[in-house]
Write an enzyme that holds these catalytic residues in place. Structure first.
Site, PDB file in Angstrom:
ATOM      1  N   ASN A 111       0.857  -1.184   0.000  1.00 41.44           N
ATOM      2  CA  ASN A 111       0.000   0.000   0.000  1.00 41.44           C
ATOM      3  C   ASN A 111       0.888   1.227   0.000  1.00 41.44           C
ATOM      4  OD1 ASN A 111      -2.185   1.733   0.249  1.00 41.44           O
ATOM      5  ND2 ASN A 111      -2.699   1.140   2.347  1.00 41.44           N
ATOM      6  N   THR A 112       0.429   2.290  -0.630  1.00 45.50           N
ATOM      7  CA  THR A 112       1.192   3.533  -0.620  1.00 45.50           C
ATOM      8  C   THR A 112       0.471   4.569   0.238  1.00 45.50           C
ATOM      9  OG1 THR A 112       2.037   5.334  -1.967  1.00 45.50           O
ATOM     10  CG2 THR A 112       0.196   4.102  -2.883  1.00 45.50           C
ATOM     11  N   HIS A 113       1.267   5.253   1.075  1.00 43.72           N
ATOM     12  CA  HIS A 113       0.708   6.212   2.033  1.00 43.72           C
ATOM     13  C   HIS A 113       1.420   7.559   1.861  1.00 43.72           C
ATOM     14  CE1 HIS A 113      -0.914   7.937   5.595  1.00 43.72           C
ATOM     15  NE2 HIS A 113       0.260   8.031   6.185  1.00 43.72           N
ATOM     16  N   ASP A 145      -0.664  -4.864   6.714  1.00 46.77           N
ATOM     17  CA  ASP A 145      -0.929  -5.722   7.872  1.00 46.77           C
ATOM     18  C   ASP A 145      -2.270  -5.276   8.452  1.00 46.77           C
ATOM     19  OD1 ASP A 145      -0.440  -3.417   9.301  1.00 46.77           O
ATOM     20  OD2 ASP A 145       1.382  -4.162  10.279  1.00 46.77           O
ATOM     21  N   ASP A 149      -1.691   1.791   8.171  1.00 48.47           N
ATOM     22  CA  ASP A 149      -0.399   2.281   7.662  1.00 48.47           C
ATOM     23  C   ASP A 149       0.771   1.879   8.559  1.00 48.47           C
ATOM     24  OD1 ASP A 149      -1.813   3.521   5.568  1.00 48.47           O
ATOM     25  OD2 ASP A 149      -2.194   5.279   6.808  1.00 48.47           O
TER      26      ASP A 149
HETATM   27  C1  GRF Z   1      -2.261   9.003  -2.957  1.00 51.76           C
HETATM   28  O1  GRF Z   1      -1.544  10.086  -2.409  1.00 51.76           O
HETATM   29  C2  GRF Z   1      -2.433   7.902  -1.959  1.00 51.76           C
HETATM   30  O2  GRF Z   1      -1.311   7.663  -1.177  1.00 51.76           O
HETATM   31  C3  GRF Z   1      -3.550   8.457  -1.131  1.00 51.76           C
HETATM   32  O3  GRF Z   1      -4.447   8.979  -2.092  1.00 51.76           O
HETATM   33  C4  GRF Z   1      -3.704   9.375  -3.233  1.00 51.76           C
HETATM   34  C5  GRF Z   1      -4.258   8.650  -4.410  1.00 51.76           C
HETATM   35  O4  GRF Z   1      -3.913   9.278  -5.603  1.00 51.76           O
HETATM   36  N1  GRF Z   1      -4.111   7.482  -0.243  1.00 51.76           N
HETATM   37  P1  GRF Z   1      -4.294   8.665  -7.014  1.00 51.76           P
HETATM   38  O5  GRF Z   1      -5.726   8.174  -6.953  1.00 51.76           O
HETATM   39  O6  GRF Z   1      -3.331   7.573  -7.319  1.00 51.76           O
HETATM   40  O7  GRF Z   1      -4.154   9.822  -7.974  1.00 51.76           O
END
Ligand code: GRF
Length: 205
Positions: A111-113, A145, A149
């Site tokens: 996941n990206t945060h 997990d 985050d």
């Molecule tokens: C990203 O910054 C992500 O980490 C957050 O929402 C944003 C999503 O951007 N949870 P996108 O939909 O990929 O443009």
């Protein structure tokens, strides 16, 4: 003969600019991955439209269509699993996965945060960083997990906070770094593999 490209399933909830960065990267066979499906928790979002324009199959699993959050989690697990992913990327997916999903797919889900973990977890990373007054923030790619985050960190990128930033301008700057981090790291995971030892994640053999 080169190995078959890694199979990516990407889950989105909104604009999908991170998804687009992955779709663009996957156009190069040397990248070593292909997006085999894009899933969402809601209809009518640009993220799904991006997948459709790229000819990638999509699916939608909405919480309100299930009698409980657990049933929704089970349905999501089934949908994602059906595409036999090597790696699942939550790219702006605004739901927590749960008790069905984690044992089945947690090990291969990142996941990206939009903050530097462990600072500012949750839905408002850019706002919380700005309100706290930090001079540097960034983004974090982590293995999911059961926390918010909190998973083991795969990659991080730093981004400066400018004096005149708004939440929106800061988030946009973070997203530039986030897309680059995602493309670079997912590509390495696909081509080189990764290991998780407690909280330590290593890319490559
Ligand atoms: C990203 O910054 C992500 O980490 C957050 O929402 C944003 C999503 O951007 N949870 P996108 O939909 O990929 O443009």
């Amino acid at each position: 003969m080169s190995a078959a490209p890694a199979r990516l399933v990407v889950l989105v909830s909104g604009a999908g600019t991170n998804l687009q960065a992955l779709l663009d990267a996957c156009a190069d066979p040397a990248y070593g991955a292909q997006v085999v499906a894009v899933g969402a928790d809601r209809d009518d979002i640009e993220g799904l439209a991006r997948a459709e324009r790229a000819g990638v199959p999509t699916f939608v699993v909405r919480v309100k269509d299930y009698t409980s959050r657990e049933h929704w989690d089970g349905a999501l697990t089934d949908k994602v699993s059906a595409f036999e992913p090597d790696l699942v990327v939550l790219a702006g997916f605004m739901k927590l996965v749960g008790a069905s999903y984690l044992p089945a797919l947690g090990r291969i889900t990142v996941n990206t945060h939009p903050a530097l973990s462990p600072s500012f977890p949750g839905m408002h990373g850019p706002r919380d960083a700005l309100e706290y007054g930090v001079k540097v923030t960034g983004c974090t790619l982590f293995v999911v997990d059961d926390g918010v985050d909190t998973g083991a960190i795969v990659a991080q990128t730093t981004v400066p906070v400018e004096d005149d930033d708004t939440v929106e301008s800061l988030h946009e700057r973070i997203k530039v770094g986030e897309r680059a981090m995602l493309v670079e790291t997912v590509g390495r995971m696909a081509r080189e593999g990764w290991t998780v030892d407690g909280r330590r994640v290593r890319l490559g053999g």
